[in-house]
Motif scaffolding. Structure first.
Motif, short mmCIF file in Angstrom:
data_model
loop_
_atom_site.label_atom_id
_atom_site.label_comp_id
_atom_site.label_asym_id
_atom_site.label_seq_id
_atom_site.Cartn_x
_atom_site.Cartn_y
_atom_site.Cartn_z
N UNK A 402 0.81 -1.22 0.00
CA UNK A 402 0.00 0.00 0.00
C UNK A 402 0.84 1.27 0.00
N UNK A 403 2.14 1.16 0.28
CA UNK A 403 3.02 2.33 0.27
C UNK A 403 3.59 2.64 -1.12
N UNK A 404 3.54 1.65 -2.01
CA UNK A 404 4.18 1.83 -3.32
C UNK A 404 3.34 2.75 -4.20
N UNK A 405 3.99 3.59 -4.99
CA UNK A 405 3.26 4.53 -5.84
C UNK A 405 2.46 3.77 -6.92
N UNK A 406 2.90 2.55 -7.22
CA UNK A 406 2.19 1.74 -8.24
C UNK A 406 0.91 1.12 -7.69
N UNK A 407 0.69 1.26 -6.39
CA UNK A 407 -0.52 0.68 -5.77
C UNK A 407 -1.67 1.67 -5.94
N UNK A 408 -2.49 1.44 -6.98
CA UNK A 408 -3.59 2.36 -7.26
C UNK A 408 -4.87 1.73 -6.72
N UNK A 409 -5.35 2.28 -5.63
CA UNK A 409 -6.47 1.65 -4.93
C UNK A 409 -7.79 2.31 -5.31
N UNK A 410 -8.17 2.19 -6.61
CA UNK A 410 -9.43 2.83 -7.01
C UNK A 410 -10.44 1.80 -7.53
N UNK A 411 -10.17 0.52 -7.22
CA UNK A 411 -11.11 -0.54 -7.60
C UNK A 411 -11.00 -0.98 -9.05
N UNK A 412 -10.11 -0.33 -9.84
CA UNK A 412 -9.98 -0.71 -11.26
C UNK A 412 -8.74 -1.56 -11.46
N UNK A 413 -8.75 -2.36 -12.54
CA UNK A 413 -7.59 -3.18 -12.91
C UNK A 413 -6.75 -2.40 -13.92
N UNK A 414 -5.43 -2.38 -13.72
CA UNK A 414 -4.57 -1.67 -14.68
C UNK A 414 -3.53 -2.60 -15.25
N UNK A 415 -3.34 -2.54 -16.58
CA UNK A 415 -2.19 -3.23 -17.16
C UNK A 415 -0.98 -2.32 -16.98
N UNK A 416 0.22 -2.76 -17.44
CA UNK A 416 1.42 -1.97 -17.16
C UNK A 416 1.35 -0.56 -17.76
N UNK A 417 0.76 -0.49 -18.97
CA UNK A 417 0.65 0.82 -19.63
C UNK A 417 -0.26 1.75 -18.81
#
Ligand code: SF4
Length: 478
Positions: A402-417
């Motif tokens: 949860x501390x990592x900037x890549x952790x996007x907690x908005x309920x959506x799935x993200x691919x690398x792009x």
């Protein structure tokens, strides 16, 4: 899970000379691996330990050299994420007739503590290294040699380790974990007949010794009056050298697995220039200090001027320190606040900023803001390490997802792009490009399958665990 990623050293003089000055010098050359506390240990004495940088205790060096005089000694610089940075948790630690210094992570310390009689582990008050040391000593009591004990402990322990030990019978030992997650090298100083083992060859060079070789994954070395002895306590065929050592952690002068870190970083920059050829850039600047060689490689490959656009303030209290390995967020912010842009270099330019990693996003956000204030026309950010998306259980402080900037907690799935685009927005850059595993491994010159990229891929198979991710507060017992 608790973590200790640090620097360790072990020195033994075949001539019986006092090696304490060598231990102190080698620890200074490993300071980049840990800046919270340090210590030395010799046979038949309680270890000497200090909070802070090795150099801060310079007035004590003569006294320590006299009082701890010994031909056999180990040393440690500490970078931890567990509990308080107090003297009690500093290393080396002594258990019966063995002093121990540890670089790595013990991911299943609570389980291991259960095997040690009378040892109740709580994150606030017990060092994971102490648990491992107690277990090791009890295994030695029932199984004989240190090699036998390590061959059992490596199956009980999840994580990574490089240990140095000094025993009351005047021997120094060094052991590297079977996968080789953390680095360890062996050197020798001919003129004074002295062996040295250390986390990095920077320590070997600092004391005027010559690098002999890397300690093999799964190898135990013994340095004593009988000379150098080696035994394998494990014969793992696959290795997992930490890729983050090559982009961030290790000293540029060090040679690791046959690769010089500075040159490897420069090649990483060249590979990045091929991956992201930002041809309309006016200048390429590094985020000081680890990204400097990569920025140079990037600039040379593209034929774009390399400039120093950001300078670290070396004189403030935290100025000379490395922000990433500071345990407290407030200290990391203070260090980054004192990275000062050179407006005359930056104003009106399209600036490519090269950084070694994007972990919490703290530094990147602050740096991009400062560059905009200094009049940058456009800011492209290129990162020498792939996206860090998962916690490390093998010795580096990415403690909670949860501390990592890549952790996007908005309920959506993200691919690398999609994730890269989200991170770009968070840090405020006009462009963001990450390195990938294949490029990094090729630039370093190690087979991609022999390197660890778990913090990027989330594949924990090499550690043999399926972790349940905890928050930072849970991990640190806060
Ligand atoms: S998970 Fe990442 S930081 Fe940890 S050992 Fe592997 S590569 Fe290194």
């Amino acid at each position: 899970m608790v973590k200790e990623n640090c620097g360790v050293v072990g020195v033994f003089s075949l001539d019986g000379a006092n090696v304490i000055p060598m231990v102190i010098d080698s620890l200074r050359a490993l300071q980049h691996r840990g800046q919270e506390a340090w210590g030395v240990a010799v046979p038949k004495k309680e270890p000497y330990k200090q909070i802070g940088l090795v150099s801060s205790a310079a007035p004590e060096f003569d006294k320590v050299t006299r009082e701890y005089a010994s031909p056999a000694a180990i040393g440690h610089v500490r970078y931890s994420t567990m509990g308080k940075s107090n003297l009690e948790n500093a290393q080396p630690l002594k258990v019966r007739d063995l002093c121990i210094a540890h670089n790595g992570t013990i991911a299943n310390v609570e389980e291991l503590a259960g095997m040690v009689g009378g040892c109740t582990f709580t994150p606030q008050n017990v060092s994971d290294t102490l648990v491992a040391a107690k277990r090791l000593v009890s295994l030695m009591a029932t199984n004989g040699s240190l090699g036998n004990a390590l061959s059992i402990l490596k199956n009980e322990m999840v994580g990574s380790f490089c240990f140095t030990f000094v025993s009351d019978d005047n021997a120094v030992y060094a052991a590297r974990d079977p996968k080789g997650f953390r680095p360890m090298v062996l050197g020798f100083r001919k003129d004074i007949n002295t062996y040295i083992v250390a986390s990095e060859s920077s320590a070997i060079a600092a004391v005027g010794a010559e690098l002999i070789r890397d300690v093999k994954p799964g190898e135990l070395l013994k340095l004593s009056n009988s000379g150098l002895e080696s035994e394998m306590f494990s014969e793992e065929k696959t290795h997992s050298h930490c890729s983050f050592e090559f982009t961030y952690f290790a000293h540029p002068s060090s040679i690791m697995e046959g690769s010089n870190i500075y040159l490897a970083r420069k090649r990483i920059g060249q590979y990045l220039a091929k991956k992201f050829p930002i041809n309309d850039a006016d200048i390429v600047i590094p985020v000081p200090d680890s990204a400097r060689p990569a920025a140079l490689g990037y600039a040379q490959e593209l034929g774009v001027p390399f400039e120093e656009g950001l300078l670290k303030d070396r004189y403030s209290r935290k100025g000379p320190l490395r922000s990433f390995i500071e345990p407290h967020q407030s200290d990391r912010v203070e260090i980054n606040r004192w990275i000062i842009p050179i407006s005359s270099v930056i104003a009106g330019k399209h600036v490519v900023v090269v950084d070694d990693s994007l972990v919490r996003g703290t530094s990147s956000k602050a740096i991009i803001k400062a560059l905009r204030r200094s009049g940058a026309r456009k800011i492209s950010m290129v990162i020498t390490y792939p996206p860090i998306r998962f916690p490390c259980y093998a010795g580096i402080d990415f403690p909670s997802q949860d501390e990592l900037v890549t952790f996007i907690d908005d309920g959506k799935e993200y691919d690398e792009k999609g994730m890269t685009e989200k991170v770009r927005q968070i840090i405020g850059a006009d462009f963001l490009g990450y390195n990938d595993e294949k490029n990094l491994a090729e630039a370093v010159g190690i087979d991609v399958d022999s390197m660890c990229f778990t913090c990027s891929t989330g594949n924990y198979a090499t550690l043999g665990i399926k972790p349940v991710f905890k928050t930072r507060a849970e991990i640190k017992g806060e």
